[in-house]
Scaffold this motif. Structure first.
Motif, short mmCIF file in Angstrom:
data_model
loop_
_atom_site.label_atom_id
_atom_site.label_comp_id
_atom_site.label_asym_id
_atom_site.label_seq_id
_atom_site.Cartn_x
_atom_site.Cartn_y
_atom_site.Cartn_z
N ILE A 112 9.98 4.19 2.31
CA ILE A 112 8.55 4.48 2.46
C ILE A 112 8.33 5.99 2.52
N TRP A 113 9.15 6.67 3.33
CA TRP A 113 9.01 8.12 3.48
C TRP A 113 9.39 8.87 2.20
N LEU A 114 10.38 8.37 1.47
CA LEU A 114 10.79 9.05 0.24
C LEU A 114 9.64 9.10 -0.76
N LYS A 115 8.93 7.96 -0.92
CA LYS A 115 7.78 7.98 -1.83
C LYS A 115 6.64 8.80 -1.22
N PRO A 159 17.33 -3.11 4.78
CA PRO A 159 17.39 -3.16 6.23
C PRO A 159 16.60 -2.05 6.91
N ASN A 160 16.37 -0.94 6.21
CA ASN A 160 15.53 0.12 6.76
C ASN A 160 14.59 0.62 5.68
N MET A 176 6.18 19.56 2.51
CA MET A 176 7.25 18.58 2.59
C MET A 176 8.18 18.87 3.77
N GLU A 177 8.43 20.13 4.04
CA GLU A 177 9.32 20.47 5.15
C GLU A 177 8.67 20.16 6.50
N GLU A 178 7.37 20.38 6.61
CA GLU A 178 6.68 19.96 7.84
C GLU A 178 6.77 18.45 8.02
N ALA A 179 6.52 17.72 6.93
CA ALA A 179 6.59 16.26 7.02
C ALA A 179 8.01 15.79 7.32
N ARG A 180 9.00 16.46 6.75
CA ARG A 180 10.39 16.08 7.01
C ARG A 180 10.71 16.20 8.51
N ALA A 181 10.22 17.25 9.15
CA ALA A 181 10.49 17.44 10.58
C ALA A 181 9.92 16.28 11.39
N VAL A 182 8.73 15.83 11.02
CA VAL A 182 8.11 14.69 11.70
C VAL A 182 8.94 13.43 11.47
N ALA A 183 9.30 13.20 10.21
CA ALA A 183 10.04 11.98 9.87
C ALA A 183 11.40 11.94 10.56
N GLU A 184 12.10 13.06 10.56
CA GLU A 184 13.42 13.07 11.18
C GLU A 184 13.34 12.86 12.69
N ARG A 185 12.26 13.32 13.32
CA ARG A 185 12.07 13.06 14.74
C ARG A 185 11.91 11.55 14.98
N LEU A 186 11.43 10.85 13.96
CA LEU A 186 11.24 9.40 14.05
C LEU A 186 12.48 8.63 13.58
N GLY A 187 13.57 9.35 13.28
CA GLY A 187 14.82 8.69 12.90
C GLY A 187 14.99 8.45 11.42
N ILE A 188 14.15 9.07 10.59
CA ILE A 188 14.23 8.89 9.15
C ILE A 188 15.27 9.84 8.56
N SER A 189 16.02 9.36 7.56
CA SER A 189 16.93 10.22 6.81
C SER A 189 16.51 10.20 5.35
N PHE A 190 16.55 11.37 4.72
CA PHE A 190 16.14 11.51 3.33
C PHE A 190 17.37 11.59 2.43
N ALA A 191 17.34 10.83 1.35
CA ALA A 191 18.48 10.80 0.43
C ALA A 191 18.52 12.01 -0.49
N GLN A 232 0.84 -1.20 0.00
CA GLN A 232 0.00 0.00 0.00
C GLN A 232 0.87 1.25 0.00
N ASN A 233 0.32 2.34 -0.51
CA ASN A 233 0.99 3.63 -0.40
C ASN A 233 0.84 4.15 1.02
N GLY A 234 1.77 5.01 1.41
CA GLY A 234 1.64 5.71 2.68
C GLY A 234 2.30 4.99 3.84
N ILE A 235 2.05 5.52 5.04
CA ILE A 235 2.58 4.92 6.25
C ILE A 235 1.76 3.66 6.55
N PRO A 236 2.41 2.51 6.72
CA PRO A 236 1.66 1.27 6.94
C PRO A 236 1.18 1.14 8.39
N TRP A 237 0.15 0.36 8.56
CA TRP A 237 -0.45 0.14 9.89
C TRP A 237 0.54 -0.50 10.86
#
Length: 323
Positions: free
Chosen positions: A203-206, A197-198, A241-256, A103-108
């Motif tokens: 998921i976040w990039l798409k 491995p991650n 996108m910048e708002e979403a990036r702040a959320v993702a990075e707080r969760l340990g996500i890194s964007f390529a 599925q698209n998006g954040i999975p359950w």
């Protein structure tokens, strides 16, 4: 032979099922419905890809009870349809059945296997009441990111437009035997599916593009190319996108890539109308909660404000209810 059922064999499911059936290294079955099902039962499944046409004849049914327990289920319904098919999935699930959620998006299952204080957190926006978590169980879940674009050109006929990557991953990040086996089968069939491995980073990039371009397209009727090149819509999308990036990075996500590079990726797709816009115009339910509502929920969880995301969400929610 490994038993694989593609459940919800529409455009993407039909494409994956056809690739597996063409290769013939797995026992492939498809669950579908309506005219698409009837056409496949009568004439087989046709896949048009790279100037070639393939016709395959996997087992196709509307009744999963005919198929019995599977080694893998590839579930290609949209996120909002998952809870409604759990009863139908049960005959396909054996003791060791793994389910690839495409599925698209954040999975359950997002907070399964992450460790730390958020381990086991349920996301109401994509799994209201924890129904999927409780009945299927996150231990069965494998994740993937679908980068392909395909459509049902006619009942029983899938046209592949672009993309061949569909990486998979365990929620825990481990390279388990079940993930490696499915990876080998898909890759051998022409669907590039390395075990990541991650997977959450991809998921976040798409999602980064989908959470912004898709709802803005519903509000403006613009194509990806138009939205990415118009100064005004590009400014709105960058803010989201910048708002979403702040959320993702707080969760340990890194964007390529950065936001501008991600917008440029979308522009290269060209005059494409997003699936969310098509769904709204056809009066179908949308993936708004899996793409955008869930990021707003994640923002609340990690205590980061998402005012632009909330604004666009509210407008898009209203627009999607209009005739």
């Amino acid at each position: 032979m490994t038993r694989i059922c593609v459940f919800g064999a529409g455009a993407i499911g039909g494409y994956v099922g056809a690739r597996l059936a063409i290769k013939g290294e797995a026992d492939v079955s498809l669950v579908a419905r309506g005219a698409h099902l009837a056409a496949m039962q009568a004439n087989g499944l046709t896949l048009k890809q790279d100037g070639e046409t393939h016709v395959v004849h996997p087992r196709v049914t509307a009744d999963p009870k005919e198929l019995g327990p599977q080694d893998y289920i590839i579930l290609t319904l949209k996120a909002h349809g998952l809870a409604g098919v759990i009863d139908q999935l049960m005959p396909l699930i054996g003791k060791d059945t793994a389910i690839l959620f495409a599925q698209n998006g954040i999975p359950w299952w997002y907070f399964h296997g992450v460790g730390g204080p958020l381990e086991g957190t349920r996301l109401d926006s994509v799994d209201p009441g924890g129904v999927i978590w409780n009945r299927i169980g996150p231990e069965r879940a494998l994740g993937t990111v679908v980068w392909q674009a395909a459509e049902i050109e006619a009942p029983g006929v899938i046209a592949h437009h672009y993309g061949d990557r569909m990486p998979i991953g365990e929620p825990t990040g481990e390279k388990t035997e079940r993930a490696l086996v499915l990876s080998r089968l898909l890759t051998s069939a022409g669907v590039k599916s390395p075990v990541r491995p991650n997977l959450r980073n991809e998921i976040w990039l798409k999602l980064w593009g989908n959470l912004s371009f898709n709802p803005v397209s519903v509000l403006t009727l613009g194509t990806l190319q138009e939205l990415a090149t118009d100064p005004g819509t590009r400014r709105v999308i960058r803010t989201m996108m910048e708002e979403a990036r702040a959320v993702a990075e707080r969760l340990g996500i890194s964007f390529a890539v950065d936001a501008d590079e991600r917008m440029d990726m979308a522009a290269k797709v060209g005059a494409h109308r997003t699936s969310m816009l098509q769904d709204v115009e056809a009066g179908r339910p949308t993936e708004l909660d899996a793409l955008l509502g869930v990021v707003i929920e994640l923002g609340r969880i990690v205590q980061i404000g998402t005012p632009s995301l909330q604004l666009v969400y509210d407008l898009c929610k209203f627009r999607s209810r209009q005739p």
